[in-house]
Design a protein around this motif. Sequence first.
Motif, short mmCIF file in Angstrom:
data_model
loop_
_atom_site.label_atom_id
_atom_site.label_comp_id
_atom_site.label_asym_id
_atom_site.label_seq_id
_atom_site.Cartn_x
_atom_site.Cartn_y
_atom_site.Cartn_z
N VAL A 212 0.85 -1.19 -0.04
CA VAL A 212 0.12 -0.15 -0.12
C VAL A 212 0.76 1.30 -0.03
O VAL A 212 2.11 1.15 0.46
CB VAL A 212 -1.01 -0.03 1.29
N GLY A 213 0.38 2.40 -0.63
CA GLY A 213 1.12 3.68 -0.40
C GLY A 213 1.69 4.10 -1.65
O GLY A 213 2.48 4.97 -1.85
N LEU A 214 1.74 3.26 -2.66
CA LEU A 214 2.29 3.45 -4.03
C LEU A 214 1.63 4.61 -4.68
O LEU A 214 0.39 4.50 -4.83
CB LEU A 214 2.56 2.08 -4.87
N PRO A 215 2.21 5.76 -5.01
CA PRO A 215 1.55 6.97 -5.56
C PRO A 215 1.12 6.49 -7.13
O PRO A 215 1.88 5.59 -7.66
CB PRO A 215 2.32 8.10 -5.72
N ILE A 216 0.12 6.86 -7.68
CA ILE A 216 -0.23 6.79 -9.08
C ILE A 216 1.03 7.08 -10.01
O ILE A 216 1.59 8.26 -9.83
CB ILE A 216 -1.55 7.47 -9.54
N GLY A 217 1.49 6.21 -10.86
CA GLY A 217 2.54 6.34 -11.77
C GLY A 217 3.86 5.95 -11.35
O GLY A 217 4.74 6.21 -12.07
N VAL A 269 -8.32 9.96 -7.61
CA VAL A 269 -8.92 8.82 -8.49
C VAL A 269 -8.61 7.70 -7.68
O VAL A 269 -7.41 7.20 -7.18
CB VAL A 269 -8.25 8.99 -9.73
N LYS A 270 -9.69 7.05 -7.71
CA LYS A 270 -9.61 5.48 -7.20
C LYS A 270 -10.15 4.75 -8.21
O LYS A 270 -10.98 4.97 -9.04
CB LYS A 270 -10.64 5.49 -5.76
N ALA A 271 -10.18 3.41 -7.81
CA ALA A 271 -10.93 2.44 -8.63
C ALA A 271 -11.63 1.28 -7.89
O ALA A 271 -11.52 1.39 -6.68
CB ALA A 271 -9.75 1.45 -9.41
N ARG A 272 -13.00 1.12 -8.63
CA ARG A 272 -13.97 0.29 -7.77
C ARG A 272 -13.34 -0.98 -7.46
O ARG A 272 -14.00 -1.56 -6.28
CB ARG A 272 -15.24 0.21 -8.41
N THR A 273 -12.55 -1.64 -8.23
CA THR A 273 -12.38 -2.78 -8.27
C THR A 273 -10.64 -3.11 -8.17
O THR A 273 -10.14 -1.90 -8.79
CB THR A 273 -12.85 -4.12 -9.03
N ASN A 274 -10.02 -4.18 -8.11
CA ASN A 274 -8.76 -4.18 -8.06
C ASN A 274 -8.25 -5.53 -8.85
O ASN A 274 -7.27 -6.34 -8.37
CB ASN A 274 -8.12 -4.23 -6.77
N GLY A 282 2.61 -1.28 -16.16
CA GLY A 282 3.72 -1.43 -15.57
C GLY A 282 4.05 -0.20 -14.38
O GLY A 282 4.82 -0.75 -13.30
N MET A 283 2.99 0.53 -14.00
CA MET A 283 3.08 1.59 -13.04
C MET A 283 2.05 1.14 -12.05
O MET A 283 0.99 0.61 -12.44
CB MET A 283 3.03 3.00 -13.68
N SER A 284 2.27 2.05 -10.86
CA SER A 284 1.04 1.92 -9.95
C SER A 284 0.00 2.68 -10.27
O SER A 284 -0.08 3.76 -10.79
CB SER A 284 1.40 2.46 -8.58
N ASP A 285 -1.54 2.19 -10.24
CA ASP A 285 -2.66 2.74 -10.45
C ASP A 285 -3.14 3.52 -9.28
O ASP A 285 -4.25 3.91 -9.17
CB ASP A 285 -3.64 1.90 -11.53
#
Length: 352
Positions: A212-217, A269-274, A282-285
């Motif tokens: 947890v805690g990886l920033p987007i990108g 921005v968040k996502a409803r599912t994972n 290849g990057m964190s979303d």
Amino acid sequence: MYQLGKKVRMSLFGRSHGSCVGCILEGIPAGMYVDEGMIERDMALRRPHTGIGTPRREEDEVCIAQGLVKGVTDGGPLLITIENRDTDGSRYLMFKETPRPGHADLPAMAKFPHHDIRGGGQFSGRLTAPIVAAGSIAKQMIAAEGIGIRAFTRSVGGVVDACERDFDAASESVLHPTRACTEEMDSSMTREILDAASEGDSVGGVVECITVGLPIGFGGIWFESLDSEISAAVFSIPACKGVEFGRGFGISGMRGSESNDPFYVDEGVKARTNNMGGILGGMSDGMPMVFRSAFKPTPSIAKEQDTVDLRTMTNGKVAVTGRHDPCIVPRAVSVVEAVTALVIADQMRRGL
Ligand SMILES: Cc1cc2nc3c(=O)[nH]c(=O)nc-3n(C[C@H](O)[C@H](O)[C@H](O)COP(=O)(O)O)c2cc1C
């Protein structure tokens, strides 16, 4: 030496029955306080537990001989060593003639004519001890950026934890010898391991890891992608036979409308599912990064198995006596966390 990483680089050395195992860890920033108590706690999680682990006593006293001044990094390489104390190599010599099915003996002897076969030499799970120590330091480095990693045992043999588990649930696994998330799962998995051991056999299983805690990108792309570098590192752990992110192989049977993780706004921005396991391109979303790794049953088993006699080039038999883990999975959990931390720390220092 065997190297992982470019800027945060771990160079691993040692043999199971040599004087020590260890690593040189480069690229940790100067001025970082290293909590040696945390290293000790991580090492304790890799130690075998009575009954479900090898009876080999591994004290694993970590010595950081260079790179630390009064607990603070001086910016130079950290030299980490762990003495091998409880060694008995006599039972391994026969594998030079009758290699163990499932272990590295056969290809190792073909490649290295002077291979030190005692304890499996450099192919031993023993070399994962310094990886856990180095990973613990990498975890501390990335924790300062708000990134946390927790792995747990998803399955052992036929016992599968079918519940969704988040970071907090995974953190509970430190309370249980099998690294299951709950006491109930821990007892079922323990029974599964003991059943196999009582028959002179072994079991495999699956480790799941949540970051947890990886920033987007965050993360590289293409051949430096976060998931490809983590997969390479996890596949390097002895006995790992598979890695999948998010729904992994299961996603191939879904429709795009089911597999895509729809975005929405909630303080960013968040996502409803994972389903993607937190990785796009290849990057964190920005979602938790979730992957699973499959570990095979321990190759060294007491049950007799077919092998060859390399002296006479005839078919033969081998049964392995000695001190082996009937299941590698509980001990592999902290190794998976460690290599994940090392890759993330490295990508961070590379500015990816
Ligand atoms: C923490 C850990 C402990 C291990 N303990 C054992 C063991 O007690 N006996 C054994 O035969 N293999 C053990 N292994 C697995 C072997 O090292 C591994 O199967 C062998 O090197 C062959 O490599 P491969 O399985 O990746 O092909 C262990 C692996 C890990 C990660």
